[in-house]
Every structure is written in C-alpha cells, then in structure tokens.
Design an enzyme around this catalytic site. Structure first.
Site, PDB file in Angstrom:
ATOM      1  N   HIS A  67       0.818  -1.205   0.000  1.00  0.00           N
ATOM      2  CA  HIS A  67       0.000   0.000   0.000  1.00  0.00           C
ATOM      3  C   HIS A  67       0.855   1.259   0.000  1.00  0.00           C
ATOM      4  O   HIS A  67       1.988   1.256   0.458  1.00  0.00           O
ATOM      5  CB  HIS A  67      -0.958   0.027   1.199  1.00  0.00           C
ATOM      6  N   CYS A 183       0.581   1.322  12.766  1.00  0.00           N
ATOM      7  CA  CYS A 183       1.636   1.083  11.784  1.00  0.00           C
ATOM      8  C   CYS A 183       1.972   2.413  11.122  1.00  0.00           C
ATOM      9  O   CYS A 183       1.201   3.371  11.230  1.00  0.00           O
ATOM     10  CB  CYS A 183       1.231   0.033  10.753  1.00  0.00           C
TER      11      CYS A 183
END
Length: 641
Positions: A67, A183
């Site tokens: 991503h 994250c």
C-alpha cells in the site's frame, strides 16, 4: 463509501502471472495505471517500495497488502489480484503468497475512504473468508463476497455492542486487556492487528478493548478507567504512541506484525502476571514521543537522533556563514602576513564569521539538551543544555556533549524515581525547582569530572582530523563513503554523517573538514549512479524505473541519498554492493586529495564552499559511473512482456 466501491472490477487481476515480488508489484502497478487509478507509475511505485523497505507487507497465510498513500493516486482504490501458482513475496512466514490487495490512497484521503480500507483489512484475518476468496472466479464474485462479509460483520458488531452495554465491569469475571495498534501508514496493519486481537481474545474468553492509531486518527481511545481496570496492556505498533498513561501497568511491547500473527502469545503474556512493568516519565504533558519500540538500542538511537536533528540547523547555518566569510576574504584579498586572520580580516567577512560563530556556539548545548529532552522530557532540557555548554567550555567537544546529554537525561529519570513518593501537592514544584536544581548540581559536578578525560580524547581526535592527509585521509574517506551507501539513510549512514558534522567544528580554522567532504561525496553517489545506470543500461530497468532516474539525478545533486532506496529495496543483493564500491571510491578520492568542506549539507548547491569544487564534482562523477557500470553488469535484464 463501502468496500465494494473500492474494489474496482476494472483493476482486478484474476490470474497474476508474476512469480516473484518485483514482478508482482510491477504487474499490479501497471494495472492501476492502465485502469486510470494512478497518474504516475514511478511516484506511486516509489511509495509502495518505500513501505516494503520498512517490512514486507506479505503478512503470511498467503496474503499480501502492499500500500501507498501519495499524490500519484487519483482515487482511493484496492486492486485485488490472485495467483494460482503462488508468488515468492518475501512474506513474514516465508510461504508463497496467493492473494494480493494493493491499496492506493490519495494524499487527501477522507475518513470515508480510510474507514472502508480499515474494514477491508479486518475481514482478511478470518480464515473462512480467505478460503472462500480463493475460490472466486470473476471480479463480480469478489465484490459480492466482500459485500456479504461486510454486512455480516456489521450485524455482529451491533450484537457485541448491545451485549457490552448491558454488562457492567463488576459483572465480568474474565481477564481484561487493553491494546494499542499502529503502523507507519495507518491503513492496513493497524486494523488487521485490531481485529486479530479481538477475535483471538473472544476465543480465549478474554475481554479486550483495542485503540487504533491509524490514518483517520485515534479511534476507540482508551480511557483512564479502561487502563486502571486492565490486567495487562498490549502495544502492537511500529510507530510512536502515547505511552505515559500506562505507567505502573504490566505491558507487552511488540511490532504490529505480532499483533496479527502472534495474538495468542501476546494475550497470554499480558494476562499472565509476568509481563514487565512499564514506568512512565511523569511529564505533565502527554508523552507522545515515547517509542513503540522497546529495545535499548532503538531507544538510544532515537535519543541520539533527536539531539542531532535539532543540532543540524545550527551546524548548517553556522558552517555556511563561516564558509562565506572565508570566500569573502579570499575575494577581497588578505595580505600574506595576515593569512592567519582569513575569514575575519575584512569587515564584511568578520560579520559573517561572527554570525556563524554564534550559531556554532549553540551546537553542543542543543545536541546535549535535546538528547536529554528525548530521555526525560522537558525537565531534561535545561540540564542537557548546561552539560553541552560545560562540554564546550571545558574542551570536551562533541563527544563530551553527547555523553553529557545522556547523563543529564538519566539523572533526571533517577530524580523522578527518587521524588516519586512526595505528596501530590508538590508535583508542580518538582518540575520547576527540584529537577532543575538537583539535576544541575549532580550532572554539572559529574560533567566537570568527565570533561578531564574527554578533553584529552577530544584534543587527540582534533589533532588527528587536523593532521589528516594522504593515505590516512584516503582510507578514512573510503570507510565513511562506503558507510553512507550501506543502508541509505539508516543507522550506519547516520553514524558516518554524524561523525562528519562533528568534525566541522574542529576544522573551522582550516577551512573545513575533509571528513565531511568525503561523507557528502559518498552520500551523493547512489542516486546519481541510478540515473546513469538507467541511461546506459536501458534493458535492465522497467519504464517506470527509467522515469524515476531523472528524479534520482536531482536527489543525488542535492545530497539526498534516500532517493535510491526503492531500487535497493527491489534488488538489494546487486544494488547495494554496487553503491558501496562507488561511494567508497568517491570518498577515498576526496580524502586522498584533501578536499575540505564547511557545510554539512547542500550537495552541488554548496560547491563554491569547497576547497576544490571542480575536482570534487569530478570525483563524485567517477564514483557514480563506477557504481552504475557495476550495477549494469550484475543486474539481470528486465523480462519482456
């Protein structure tokens, strides 16, 4: 926006052809571009590879979620791809990957997009759902499966909320755990860890509340009551989270990937009564700088970098101002018998010299102050500034200030523990009286003792730096130039850079530092080598890599070594050794010829501040060409479609 709208049929790949990680990323990014979801292949792919360089997004169990969130993304999109053969994607469990979800989020992604992406991530921790996903045949099957699962998930969550609302804490005899997941990008892993922890806790009969620190901000924030009631705390995070609130609690501190793959282990440890007790900093403000990484080495590195990052503007500004004073005197002219006054002989040059000297005077106090601040928050700042000033006046130099910063921070930590038992009414006076007074007296006294041996070491180092020439300078240049290319902005690179900046203060009167010149040359080579390699060996690079070559030219000339990271991440075993050879060569040539530099940054833009600018640029070009040629020889040609 729901998941079905993000999973666009036009960009699905139902039979991925690639067999390795690089090929899979190239194939999926190209599909994104062909489907009109991204505007620039190179920019988007750079974001994908930068995320992979942190840790593989191959999560294990046959799933990968690469991503990126950047300006190349036109509209929030999730590309679904399935491989029947399996791809060697360097997954965390070492097994082949069959299902891919490439997430593209625009820079201005709104909460609706992010919530949908979070919901998608949560579904992928359900093995039954994943098994059904592997059986889908068409893009419509994929969309319908996600829509059904999303509806079932919403129904389940409503039932859980209803059950929780009818139960008071006193009615539950189950263990209760609180957790925080986070994250770096906050798009996928944050929410997958949340759902994995909740699912496993339910199976184990453990009550849990999970706070997520994602791109949409902090959700489901833990309250003081939640934390007080908890039997244990789980931190599954790869970035900084608020830690001070967990003072005195048993706490398990792990990477976010463990929150996805080692949920049972984390929950068992948090509820066992054997987890380490976390001790906060007692700062009045929320400790937002507490690291999610609990290792000693990472904390020391973080504290050091906090001091260095605050120090650098003083070194850069002061160094350039002093370098300009030398240039002005050389331009206007200085009598032969007054050469010792070079840099301050003419009035204009003297002004620049005074300005630069004033900035340099703050260098060591700022370094020590912000190291101490990183360790002990604001109470450490004044003590750290003082130790840095004492190191400066006592001749202990950069190394003394570095030691003084850590000393100041840990003395304040000691005082916080010492005064912990004082009445609550004295909290205010501790910060403004006890910590600064006792901290100054203890640390200052120790620093005066430390200054004695540190001055000897510092004088020896300065004499070594000032006496560098010929073979010694060349060998040191080779070492530091190579270090700049090993991890391209990582700890080894930073160690060489910090040594270079520290050498500037000791060589101001000599017109600059050979070490700093070698370090900057080594750091400029890798991105420039990429640019040259993409021109000379076109068959060894994809089109988007060739397009990124021009970007690396600009980054290399600007001394931004990190521009080469995506190429190194894609093929480290061939790319990094090529970089190291060229960077070491450039650093060695610069050191061997004694080229000096006062500015610790700027690349080609500070070339006039070098003692031999033309020769310097020639040496960098030699290093870049050598790296490019080696890379072109060892790198395999790109497979043609």
């Amino acid at each position: 926006m729901n998941i079905k709208e993000l999973l666009v049929k036009d960009v699905m790949i139902m039979d991925l052809q690639a067999t390795d990680k690089k090929g899979a990323i190239d194939e999926m990014v190209q599909k994104m571009y062909d489907g009109g979801r991204i505007s620039d292949i190179a920019t988007y792919k750079e974001g994908i590879l930068a995320r992979e360089a942190q840790t593989s997004t191959g999560l294990g169990d046959g799933i990968a979620m690469p991503h990126a969130k950047n300006k190349a993304v036109k509209e929030a999109t999730v590309l679904f791809a399935r491989s029947s053969k399996g791809v060697d994607y360097e997954a965390l469990d070492g097994q082949p990957t069959y299902l891919f979800f490439m997430i593209a989020a625009p820079e201005g992604a709104n909460d609706t997009h992010l919530q949908a992406l979070a919901a998608l991530s949560r579904l992928l921790v359900d093995p039954d759902f994943v098994a059904k996903l592997k059986e889908t045949k068409t893009p419509e099957d994929v969309q319908n499966l996600f829509q059904s699962a999303e509806e079932a998930k919403e129904t389940e969550e409503k039932q859980e909320q209803l059950a929780e609302s009818t139960q008071t804490p006193s009615e539950s005899t189950r263990k209760f755990v609180v957790a925080v997941t986070a994250c770096p990008t906050g798009i996928a892993h944050t929410y997958m860890a949340e759902d994995a922890l909740k699912k496993k806790a339910k199976q184990m009969g453990v009550e849990i509340k999970v706070e997520t620190n994602g791109s949409e901000g902090i959700k489901n924030r833990l309250t003081a009551e939640d934390i007080a009631r908890a039997d244990g705390v789980i931190i599954a995070a790869d970035k900084k989270v608020e830690m001070n609130r967990f003072d005195g609690k048993e706490l398990v501190n792990r990477p976010v990937s463990d929150g996805i793959r080692k949920t049972e282990e984390l929950i068992n440890l948090a509820t066992s009564g054997n987890a380490p007790i976390f001790h906060g900093t007692e700062s009045e403000a929320t400790d937002e700088d507490s690291s999610a990484d609990g290792s000693v080495g990472s904390r020391i590195y973080k504290d050091l970098m906090n001091g260095v990052s605050h120090m650098l503007p003083f070194v850069i500004g002061g160094g350039i101002a002093i370098a300009l004073s030398f240039m002005i005197d050389q331009f206007i002219g200085v009598p032969q018998d007054q050469l010792s006054s070079l840099g301050s002989y003419n009035e204009i040059a003297s002004w620049f010299n005074q300005i630069g000297g004033a900035a340099f005077g703050f260098m060591l106090p700022v370094l020590a102050g912000f190291i101490a601040s990183s360790i002990a928050d604001r109470p450490g700042l004044i003590v750290g500034f003082t130790t840095g000033a004492l190191a400066n006046t006592g001749g202990a130099g950069f190394l003394g200030a570095l030691i003084g910063g850590f000393l100041a921070g840990y003395v304040i930590i000691f005082l916080k523990k010492l005064f912990k038992g004082l009445p609550k009414s004295l909290d205010g006076i501790k910060t403004i009286l006890f910590y600064p007074v006792f901290g100054l007296l203890i640390t200052g006294g120790l620093m005066l003792l430390i200054n004695v041996p540190m001055k000897i070491i510092n004088d020896g180092l300065n004499n070594f730096l000032l006496g560098l020439d010929g073979t010694n300078a060349a060998l040191l240049g080779v070492l530091l130039g190579g270090m700049m290319a090993i991890d391209l902005g990582g700890p080894i690179n930073k160690a060489a850079y910090v040594f270079g900046t520290a050498s500037i203060a000791a060589t101001v009167t000599e017109g600059g530092s050979i070490i700093m010149a070698s370090v900057m040359a080594g750091g400029m080579v890798p991105p420039l080598a990429i640019f040259i390699a993409t021109l000379l060996f076109k068959n060894k690079f994809t089109q988007d890599q060739k397009d990124a070559g021009l970007t690396n030219l600009v980054m290399g000339l600007s001394f931004v070594t990190e521009g080469a990271i995506p190429f190194a991440a894609a093929d480290p075993l061939r790319v990094i050794p090529s970089f190291v050879v060229g960077s070491a060569l450039a650093g060695g040539l610069v050191g061997g010829f004694g080229i000096r530099l006062l500015a610790p940054h700027g690349g080609i833009f500070v070339a006039l501040l070098l003692s031999h600018p033309i020769l310097y640029l020639v040496f960098i070009a030699i290093g870049a060409v050598v790296s490019a040629v080696i890379l072109g020889i060892v790198k395999k040609p790109v497979a043609k479609n």
